[in-house]
Write a protein that holds these residues in place. Sequence first.
Motif, short mmCIF file in Angstrom:
data_model
loop_
_atom_site.label_atom_id
_atom_site.label_comp_id
_atom_site.label_asym_id
_atom_site.label_seq_id
_atom_site.Cartn_x
_atom_site.Cartn_y
_atom_site.Cartn_z
N ALA A 97 0.77 -1.24 -0.03
CA ALA A 97 0.07 -0.05 0.01
C ALA A 97 0.73 1.22 -0.24
CB ALA A 97 -1.06 0.07 1.35
N GLY A 98 2.22 1.13 -0.04
CA GLY A 98 3.09 2.30 -0.05
C GLY A 98 3.25 2.82 1.39
N ALA A 99 3.06 2.26 2.35
CA ALA A 99 3.32 3.01 3.69
C ALA A 99 4.83 3.30 3.72
CB ALA A 99 3.05 1.90 4.78
N LYS A 100 5.13 4.24 4.46
CA LYS A 100 6.74 4.49 4.92
C LYS A 100 6.95 4.37 6.24
CE LYS A 100 7.57 6.38 0.83
NZ LYS A 100 6.68 5.56 0.13
N ALA A 101 6.08 4.02 7.05
CA ALA A 101 6.05 3.87 8.45
C ALA A 101 5.08 3.26 9.12
CB ALA A 101 6.23 5.29 9.30
N VAL A 102 5.35 2.22 10.13
CA VAL A 102 4.42 1.50 11.10
C VAL A 102 4.51 1.87 12.31
CG1 VAL A 102 4.22 -0.29 9.34
CG2 VAL A 102 5.69 -0.45 11.21
N ILE A 103 3.47 1.57 12.99
CA ILE A 103 3.26 1.87 14.52
C ILE A 103 2.47 0.90 15.21
CG2 ILE A 103 1.24 3.37 14.52
CD1 ILE A 103 2.54 5.42 16.66
N CYS A 104 2.89 0.66 16.57
CA CYS A 104 2.26 -0.42 17.22
C CYS A 104 2.42 0.01 18.83
CB CYS A 104 2.59 -2.11 17.07
SG CYS A 104 4.41 -2.03 17.55
N ALA A 105 1.28 -0.45 19.43
CA ALA A 105 1.47 -0.34 21.10
C ALA A 105 2.08 -2.02 21.27
CB ALA A 105 0.34 -0.22 21.85
N SER A 106 2.78 -2.19 22.51
CA SER A 106 3.29 -3.47 22.69
C SER A 106 3.72 -3.85 24.02
CB SER A 106 4.41 -3.83 21.67
OG SER A 106 4.91 -5.14 21.95
N THR A 107 3.43 -5.05 24.46
CA THR A 107 4.08 -5.24 25.94
C THR A 107 5.44 -5.96 25.26
OG1 THR A 107 3.05 -7.45 25.50
CG2 THR A 107 1.86 -6.11 26.86
N GLY A 108 5.98 -5.75 24.25
CA GLY A 108 7.24 -6.26 23.68
C GLY A 108 7.55 -7.15 22.55
N ASN A 109 6.69 -8.26 22.41
CA ASN A 109 7.14 -9.07 21.23
C ASN A 109 6.48 -8.46 19.97
OD1 ASN A 109 8.41 -11.45 22.24
ND2 ASN A 109 6.18 -12.09 23.24
N THR A 110 5.25 -7.83 19.83
CA THR A 110 4.66 -7.07 18.76
C THR A 110 5.82 -6.21 18.39
OG1 THR A 110 2.54 -7.51 19.33
CG2 THR A 110 2.94 -5.66 17.85
N SER A 111 6.64 -5.40 19.47
CA SER A 111 7.31 -4.34 19.02
C SER A 111 8.64 -4.90 18.48
CB SER A 111 7.84 -3.41 20.24
OG SER A 111 8.54 -4.11 21.16
N ALA A 112 9.04 -6.20 18.83
CA ALA A 112 10.20 -6.62 18.23
C ALA A 112 9.94 -7.22 16.85
CB ALA A 112 10.67 -7.94 19.03
N ALA A 113 8.92 -7.62 16.52
CA ALA A 113 8.59 -8.21 15.25
C ALA A 113 8.40 -6.89 14.24
CB ALA A 113 7.32 -9.03 15.55
N ALA A 114 7.63 -6.18 14.75
CA ALA A 114 7.31 -4.88 14.06
C ALA A 114 8.60 -4.44 13.59
CB ALA A 114 6.28 -4.04 14.58
N ALA A 115 9.50 -4.21 14.31
CA ALA A 115 10.66 -3.38 14.38
C ALA A 115 11.47 -4.30 13.03
CB ALA A 115 11.61 -3.29 15.31
N ALA A 116 11.75 -5.48 13.44
CA ALA A 116 12.48 -6.57 12.35
C ALA A 116 11.77 -6.42 10.99
CB ALA A 116 12.47 -7.89 12.89
#
Length: 352
Positions: free
Chosen positions: A77-96
Amino acid sequence: RQPWLGLIEQYREYLPVNEKTPVVTLQEGNTPLIPVPSIAELVGRQVRVFVKYDGLNPTGSFKDRGMTLAISKAKEAGAKAVICASTGNTSAAAAAYARRGGMRAFVLIPDGYVALGKLAQALLYGAEVLAIKGNFDQALEIVREMAETYPVTLVNSVNPYRLEGQKTGAFEIVDVLGNAPDWLCIPVGNAGNITAYWMGFCQYHQAQKCDRLPKMMGFQAAGAAPLVTGQPVAHPETIATAIRIGKPASWEKAVAAQQASAGKFHAVTDAEILDAYRLLASEEGIFCEPASAASVAGLLQVKDQVPTGATVVCVLTGNGLKDPDTAIKHSHSKFKQGIEPELLAVAEAMGF
Ligand code: F0G
Protein backbone atom coordinates in the motif's frame (compact mmCIF):
# COMPACT_ATOMS: atom_id res chain seq x y z
CA ARG A 1 11.67 -31.81 -0.49
CA GLN A 2 10.54 -28.22 -1.06
CA PRO A 3 12.54 -25.60 0.83
CA TRP A 4 10.57 -23.58 3.39
CA LEU A 5 10.23 -20.01 2.08
CA GLY A 6 8.13 -18.57 4.89
CA LEU A 7 4.44 -18.83 5.57
CA ILE A 8 3.20 -16.50 2.83
CA GLU A 9 4.69 -18.76 0.14
CA GLN A 10 3.62 -21.91 1.97
CA TYR A 11 -0.02 -20.88 2.47
CA ARG A 12 -0.42 -18.34 -0.35
CA GLU A 13 -3.77 -19.77 -1.51
CA TYR A 14 -5.30 -19.18 1.94
CA LEU A 15 -3.95 -15.65 2.37
CA PRO A 16 -5.00 -12.22 1.04
CA VAL A 17 -1.94 -11.74 -1.18
CA ASN A 18 -1.44 -11.59 -4.94
CA GLU A 19 1.52 -11.75 -7.35
CA LYS A 20 2.16 -8.05 -6.84
CA THR A 21 2.37 -8.18 -3.04
CA PRO A 22 6.00 -7.56 -2.05
CA VAL A 23 6.73 -10.42 0.36
CA VAL A 24 8.67 -9.24 3.41
CA THR A 25 9.75 -12.43 5.14
CA LEU A 26 12.33 -13.85 7.52
CA GLN A 27 11.17 -17.37 6.66
CA GLU A 28 8.96 -17.47 9.75
CA GLY A 29 6.61 -20.34 10.56
CA ASN A 30 7.23 -24.10 10.27
CA THR A 31 7.84 -24.25 14.00
CA PRO A 32 8.03 -27.66 15.69
CA LEU A 33 5.13 -29.46 17.34
CA ILE A 34 6.90 -31.20 20.20
CA PRO A 35 5.47 -34.01 22.36
CA VAL A 36 5.73 -33.29 26.10
CA PRO A 37 5.36 -36.66 27.82
CA SER A 38 5.91 -35.39 31.36
CA ILE A 39 2.99 -32.99 30.97
CA ALA A 40 0.90 -35.78 29.39
CA GLU A 41 1.67 -38.00 32.37
CA LEU A 42 0.42 -35.34 34.76
CA VAL A 43 -2.81 -35.11 32.79
CA GLY A 44 -3.09 -38.92 32.68
CA ARG A 45 -5.71 -41.11 30.95
CA GLN A 46 -3.70 -41.64 27.72
CA VAL A 47 -3.98 -38.00 26.76
CA ARG A 48 -1.43 -36.91 24.14
CA VAL A 49 0.05 -33.46 24.71
CA PHE A 50 2.13 -31.41 22.27
CA VAL A 51 3.50 -27.90 22.41
CA LYS A 52 3.55 -25.67 19.35
CA TYR A 53 6.86 -23.98 20.00
CA ASP A 54 6.31 -20.65 18.28
CA GLY A 55 9.15 -19.13 20.26
CA LEU A 56 11.38 -20.52 17.51
CA ASN A 57 10.23 -17.92 15.01
CA PRO A 58 12.86 -15.44 13.72
CA THR A 59 12.26 -12.78 16.38
CA GLY A 60 11.33 -15.36 19.01
CA SER A 61 7.55 -15.16 19.06
CA PHE A 62 4.35 -15.95 17.15
CA LYS A 63 4.07 -12.27 16.22
CA ASP A 64 6.28 -12.93 13.19
CA ARG A 65 3.40 -14.85 11.58
CA GLY A 66 1.20 -11.78 11.72
CA MET A 67 3.96 -9.33 10.95
CA THR A 68 5.14 -10.89 7.67
CA LEU A 69 1.65 -10.33 6.30
CA ALA A 70 0.93 -6.94 7.93
CA ILE A 71 4.25 -5.49 6.77
CA SER A 72 4.02 -6.99 3.27
CA LYS A 73 0.54 -5.48 2.85
CA ALA A 74 1.69 -2.13 4.31
CA LYS A 75 4.53 -2.08 1.79
CA GLU A 76 2.14 -3.00 -1.00
CA ALA A 77 0.00 0.00 0.00
CA GLY A 78 3.06 2.26 -0.06
CA ALA A 79 3.41 2.84 3.68
CA LYS A 80 6.60 4.53 4.83
CA ALA A 81 6.13 3.98 8.56
CA VAL A 82 4.32 1.62 10.93
CA ILE A 83 3.32 1.95 14.55
CA CYS A 84 2.23 -0.39 17.34
CA ALA A 85 1.61 -0.55 21.04
CA SER A 86 3.26 -3.53 22.65
CA THR A 87 4.09 -5.47 25.77
CA GLY A 88 7.30 -6.33 23.89
CA ASN A 89 6.97 -9.08 21.33
CA THR A 90 4.90 -7.13 18.82
CA SER A 91 7.42 -4.31 19.00
CA ALA A 92 10.32 -6.68 18.26
CA ALA A 93 8.52 -8.27 15.32
CA ALA A 94 7.25 -4.95 13.94
CA ALA A 95 10.74 -3.49 14.16
CA ALA A 96 12.42 -6.43 12.41
CA TYR A 97 9.93 -6.73 9.56
CA ALA A 98 9.44 -2.99 9.06
CA ARG A 99 13.19 -2.39 8.80
CA ARG A 100 13.57 -5.34 6.44
CA GLY A 101 10.80 -3.83 4.35
CA GLY A 102 12.48 -0.41 4.38
CA MET A 103 9.99 1.31 6.66
CA ARG A 104 10.26 3.24 9.91
CA ALA A 105 8.92 1.50 13.00
CA PHE A 106 7.48 3.39 15.95
CA VAL A 107 6.70 1.38 19.05
CA LEU A 108 4.90 2.45 22.23
CA ILE A 109 5.66 0.38 25.29
CA PRO A 110 4.61 0.52 28.95
CA ASP A 111 7.66 1.95 30.72
CA GLY A 112 9.27 -0.62 33.01
CA TYR A 113 7.05 -3.57 32.01
CA VAL A 114 8.77 -4.96 28.94
CA ALA A 115 11.10 -7.94 29.30
CA LEU A 116 14.77 -7.17 28.68
CA GLY A 117 15.26 -9.27 25.55
CA LYS A 118 12.29 -7.69 23.80
CA LEU A 119 13.49 -4.16 24.48
CA ALA A 120 16.98 -5.11 23.31
CA GLN A 121 15.53 -6.45 20.07
CA ALA A 122 13.38 -3.40 19.29
CA LEU A 123 16.33 -1.08 19.87
CA LEU A 124 18.82 -3.06 17.83
CA TYR A 125 16.43 -3.68 14.96
CA GLY A 126 16.24 0.10 14.70
CA ALA A 127 12.78 0.91 15.97
CA GLU A 128 11.96 4.31 17.43
CA VAL A 129 10.96 3.26 20.93
CA LEU A 130 8.64 5.43 23.02
CA ALA A 131 8.06 4.29 26.61
CA ILE A 132 4.90 5.75 28.11
CA LYS A 133 4.05 6.16 31.78
CA GLY A 134 1.00 3.95 31.37
CA ASN A 135 -0.02 0.42 30.53
CA PHE A 136 -0.56 -1.46 27.25
CA ASP A 137 -4.25 -0.60 27.02
CA GLN A 138 -3.46 3.11 27.18
CA ALA A 139 -0.68 2.74 24.61
CA LEU A 140 -3.04 0.92 22.23
CA GLU A 141 -5.62 3.66 22.51
CA ILE A 142 -3.01 6.25 21.55
CA VAL A 143 -1.60 4.37 18.54
CA ARG A 144 -5.10 3.69 17.20
CA GLU A 145 -5.78 7.41 17.17
CA MET A 146 -2.31 8.15 15.87
CA ALA A 147 -2.84 5.91 12.84
CA GLU A 148 -6.09 7.70 12.02
CA THR A 149 -4.46 11.12 12.05
CA TYR A 150 -0.86 10.62 10.91
CA PRO A 151 0.75 8.78 7.96
CA VAL A 152 1.61 5.62 9.93
CA THR A 153 0.11 2.17 9.45
CA LEU A 154 -1.12 0.42 12.59
CA VAL A 155 0.29 -3.12 12.92
CA ASN A 156 -1.36 -4.24 16.15
CA SER A 157 -3.69 -7.21 15.81
CA VAL A 158 -6.62 -4.87 15.09
CA ASN A 159 -4.97 -4.77 11.65
CA PRO A 160 -6.80 -7.70 9.97
CA TYR A 161 -3.65 -8.88 8.15
CA ARG A 162 -2.08 -9.72 11.50
CA LEU A 163 -4.77 -12.31 12.23
CA GLU A 164 -4.60 -13.61 8.64
CA GLY A 165 -0.92 -14.37 9.14
CA GLN A 166 -1.32 -15.80 12.62
CA LYS A 167 -4.01 -18.26 11.55
CA THR A 168 -1.25 -20.27 9.82
CA GLY A 169 -0.27 -21.64 13.24
CA ALA A 170 -3.47 -23.68 13.11
CA PHE A 171 -2.69 -24.85 9.56
CA GLU A 172 0.71 -26.12 10.63
CA ILE A 173 -0.74 -28.08 13.55
CA VAL A 174 -3.27 -29.80 11.30
CA ASP A 175 -0.62 -30.46 8.63
CA VAL A 176 1.49 -32.31 11.22
CA LEU A 177 -1.24 -34.14 13.19
CA GLY A 178 -3.33 -34.96 10.12
CA ASN A 179 -6.33 -33.48 11.93
CA ALA A 180 -7.24 -30.77 14.40
CA PRO A 181 -6.48 -31.54 18.07
CA ASP A 182 -9.34 -32.05 20.54
CA TRP A 183 -8.18 -29.12 22.65
CA LEU A 184 -6.14 -26.04 21.79
CA CYS A 185 -4.74 -24.36 24.90
CA ILE A 186 -3.53 -20.83 24.35
CA PRO A 187 -2.51 -17.81 26.44
CA VAL A 188 -4.76 -14.79 25.96
CA GLY A 189 -3.82 -11.14 26.29
CA ASN A 190 -5.13 -8.80 23.61
CA ALA A 191 -7.07 -11.86 22.30
CA GLY A 192 -5.82 -11.68 18.72
CA ASN A 193 -4.06 -15.03 18.63
CA ILE A 194 -6.98 -17.13 19.91
CA THR A 195 -9.12 -15.39 17.29
CA ALA A 196 -6.55 -16.12 14.57
CA TYR A 197 -6.16 -19.80 15.51
CA TRP A 198 -9.92 -20.26 15.40
CA MET A 199 -10.05 -18.63 11.95
CA GLY A 200 -7.32 -21.01 10.80
CA PHE A 201 -9.02 -24.15 12.09
CA CYS A 202 -12.36 -23.11 10.58
CA GLN A 203 -10.81 -22.31 7.20
CA TYR A 204 -8.92 -25.61 7.11
CA HIS A 205 -12.08 -27.45 8.15
CA GLN A 206 -13.94 -25.85 5.28
CA ALA A 207 -11.14 -26.88 2.91
CA GLN A 208 -11.57 -30.43 4.30
CA LYS A 209 -8.05 -30.55 5.68
CA CYS A 210 -9.49 -31.69 9.01
CA ASP A 211 -12.78 -33.29 10.01
CA ARG A 212 -13.18 -31.73 13.45
CA LEU A 213 -12.61 -28.47 15.28
CA PRO A 214 -10.82 -28.09 18.61
CA LYS A 215 -12.23 -26.71 21.83
CA MET A 216 -10.55 -23.33 22.21
CA MET A 217 -9.23 -23.10 25.78
CA GLY A 218 -8.03 -19.58 26.54
CA PHE A 219 -5.92 -18.89 29.62
CA GLN A 220 -5.37 -15.47 31.16
CA ALA A 221 -3.22 -14.39 34.09
CA ALA A 222 -5.36 -14.06 37.21
CA GLY A 223 -4.42 -10.40 37.64
CA ALA A 224 -5.34 -9.62 34.04
CA ALA A 225 -8.32 -11.82 33.27
CA PRO A 226 -11.10 -9.65 31.79
CA LEU A 227 -12.41 -12.47 29.61
CA VAL A 228 -12.86 -14.66 32.67
CA THR A 229 -14.58 -12.05 34.82
CA GLY A 230 -16.43 -10.35 31.95
CA GLN A 231 -15.15 -6.95 33.09
CA PRO A 232 -12.23 -4.83 31.84
CA VAL A 233 -9.36 -4.63 34.33
CA ALA A 234 -8.19 -1.05 34.97
CA HIS A 235 -4.85 -2.01 36.52
CA PRO A 236 -3.77 -5.41 35.18
CA GLU A 237 -0.88 -7.07 37.02
CA THR A 238 1.03 -10.29 36.37
CA ILE A 239 4.56 -11.61 36.20
CA ALA A 240 3.69 -12.58 32.62
CA THR A 241 4.15 -9.03 31.32
CA ALA A 242 3.38 -10.11 27.73
CA ILE A 243 -0.26 -10.64 28.72
CA ARG A 244 -0.57 -7.78 31.21
CA ILE A 245 -3.65 -6.46 29.40
CA GLY A 246 -6.97 -5.33 30.88
CA LYS A 247 -9.07 -4.50 27.83
CA PRO A 248 -8.41 -6.90 24.93
CA ALA A 249 -8.97 -5.39 21.48
CA SER A 250 -10.38 -8.67 20.08
CA TRP A 251 -12.70 -9.29 23.04
CA GLU A 252 -15.87 -10.09 21.03
CA LYS A 253 -14.08 -12.22 18.45
CA ALA A 254 -12.38 -14.25 21.15
CA VAL A 255 -15.66 -14.84 22.96
CA ALA A 256 -17.24 -15.89 19.66
CA ALA A 257 -14.44 -18.44 19.11
CA GLN A 258 -14.78 -19.76 22.65
CA GLN A 259 -18.55 -20.13 22.31
CA ALA A 260 -18.56 -21.64 18.81
CA SER A 261 -15.95 -24.20 19.88
CA ALA A 262 -17.59 -24.98 23.24
CA GLY A 263 -14.32 -23.90 24.85
CA LYS A 264 -13.67 -21.92 28.00
CA PHE A 265 -11.64 -19.06 29.48
CA HIS A 266 -9.85 -19.68 32.74
CA ALA A 267 -7.50 -17.66 34.95
CA VAL A 268 -4.14 -19.04 36.07
CA THR A 269 -2.22 -17.53 38.97
CA ASP A 270 1.35 -16.30 38.67
CA ALA A 271 2.38 -19.23 40.89
CA GLU A 272 0.77 -21.72 38.48
CA ILE A 273 2.42 -19.96 35.53
CA LEU A 274 5.85 -20.16 37.17
CA ASP A 275 5.37 -23.85 38.04
CA ALA A 276 4.55 -24.69 34.42
CA TYR A 277 7.41 -22.47 33.20
CA ARG A 278 9.95 -24.34 35.34
CA LEU A 279 8.42 -27.73 34.54
CA LEU A 280 8.63 -27.23 30.78
CA ALA A 281 12.27 -26.20 31.04
CA SER A 282 13.50 -28.71 33.59
CA GLU A 283 11.50 -31.77 32.49
CA GLU A 284 11.17 -31.21 28.76
CA GLY A 285 14.09 -28.94 27.86
CA ILE A 286 11.76 -26.30 26.52
CA PHE A 287 12.40 -22.69 27.48
CA CYS A 288 9.39 -20.46 26.90
CA GLU A 289 8.51 -17.10 28.34
CA PRO A 290 6.16 -16.86 31.36
CA ALA A 291 3.10 -15.77 29.33
CA SER A 292 3.49 -18.83 27.10
CA ALA A 293 3.57 -21.16 30.08
CA ALA A 294 0.04 -20.00 30.90
CA SER A 295 -1.22 -22.46 28.27
CA VAL A 296 0.36 -25.41 30.06
CA ALA A 297 -0.51 -24.06 33.52
CA GLY A 298 -4.12 -23.83 32.33
CA LEU A 299 -4.14 -27.36 30.96
CA LEU A 300 -2.83 -28.70 34.28
CA GLN A 301 -5.43 -26.69 36.19
CA VAL A 302 -8.34 -28.26 34.28
CA LYS A 303 -6.71 -31.58 33.42
CA ASP A 304 -9.57 -33.62 34.85
CA GLN A 305 -11.86 -32.23 32.17
CA VAL A 306 -9.76 -33.52 29.27
CA PRO A 307 -11.45 -36.52 27.61
CA THR A 308 -9.59 -39.85 27.86
CA GLY A 309 -7.23 -40.38 24.93
CA ALA A 310 -7.64 -36.81 23.68
CA THR A 311 -5.00 -34.91 21.72
CA VAL A 312 -4.10 -31.54 23.23
CA VAL A 313 -1.90 -28.80 21.77
CA CYS A 314 -0.57 -25.99 23.97
CA VAL A 315 0.74 -22.95 22.11
CA LEU A 316 4.07 -21.69 23.43
CA THR A 317 3.93 -18.20 22.02
CA GLY A 318 7.36 -16.83 22.93
CA ASN A 319 10.95 -17.86 23.61
CA GLY A 320 12.27 -17.99 27.18
CA LEU A 321 15.33 -15.97 26.18
CA LYS A 322 13.06 -12.97 25.87
CA ASP A 323 12.89 -12.62 29.64
CA PRO A 324 16.18 -13.63 31.28
CA ASP A 325 15.41 -11.70 34.48
CA THR A 326 12.39 -13.84 35.34
CA ALA A 327 14.30 -17.04 34.56
CA ILE A 328 17.17 -16.16 36.85
CA LYS A 329 14.95 -14.85 39.62
CA HIS A 330 12.55 -17.79 39.66
CA SER A 331 14.78 -20.76 38.85
CA HIS A 332 14.95 -23.42 41.56
CA SER A 333 18.35 -24.64 40.38
CA LYS A 334 21.46 -24.53 42.55
CA PHE A 335 23.75 -21.69 41.51
CA LYS A 336 26.97 -21.60 43.48
CA GLN A 337 29.16 -18.59 42.90
CA GLY A 338 32.62 -17.50 44.00
CA ILE A 339 34.23 -20.94 43.75
CA GLU A 340 38.04 -21.05 43.70
CA PRO A 341 39.41 -22.08 40.25
CA GLU A 342 40.83 -25.38 41.57
CA LEU A 343 39.83 -29.00 40.97
CA LEU A 344 39.25 -29.79 44.64
CA ALA A 345 37.20 -26.67 45.26
CA VAL A 346 34.98 -27.51 42.28
CA ALA A 347 34.66 -31.17 43.36
CA GLU A 348 33.68 -30.05 46.82
CA ALA A 349 31.11 -27.64 45.43
CA MET A 350 29.71 -30.57 43.41
CA GLY A 351 29.20 -32.49 46.60
CA PHE A 352 31.94 -35.12 46.04
N1 F0G B 1 2.06 -14.79 24.53
C1 F0G B 1 3.01 -13.88 24.28
C2 F0G B 1 4.43 -14.28 24.45
C3 F0G B 1 2.65 -12.58 23.85
O1 F0G B 1 3.61 -11.70 23.60
C4 F0G B 1 1.28 -12.25 23.72
C5 F0G B 1 0.87 -10.91 23.32
C6 F0G B 1 0.34 -13.26 24.00
C7 F0G B 1 0.77 -14.50 24.39
C8 F0G B 1 -1.12 -13.02 23.90
O2 F0G B 1 -1.54 -12.97 22.56
O3 F0G B 1 -2.49 -10.68 22.62
O4 F0G B 1 -2.97 -12.25 20.74
O5 F0G B 1 -3.94 -12.64 23.01
N2 F0G B 1 1.68 -9.96 23.18
C9 F0G B 1 1.33 -8.62 22.64
C10 F0G B 1 2.57 -7.80 22.41
C11 F0G B 1 0.27 -7.94 23.38
O6 F0G B 1 2.49 -6.57 22.42
O7 F0G B 1 3.64 -8.37 22.18
P1 F0G B 1 -2.83 -12.09 22.20
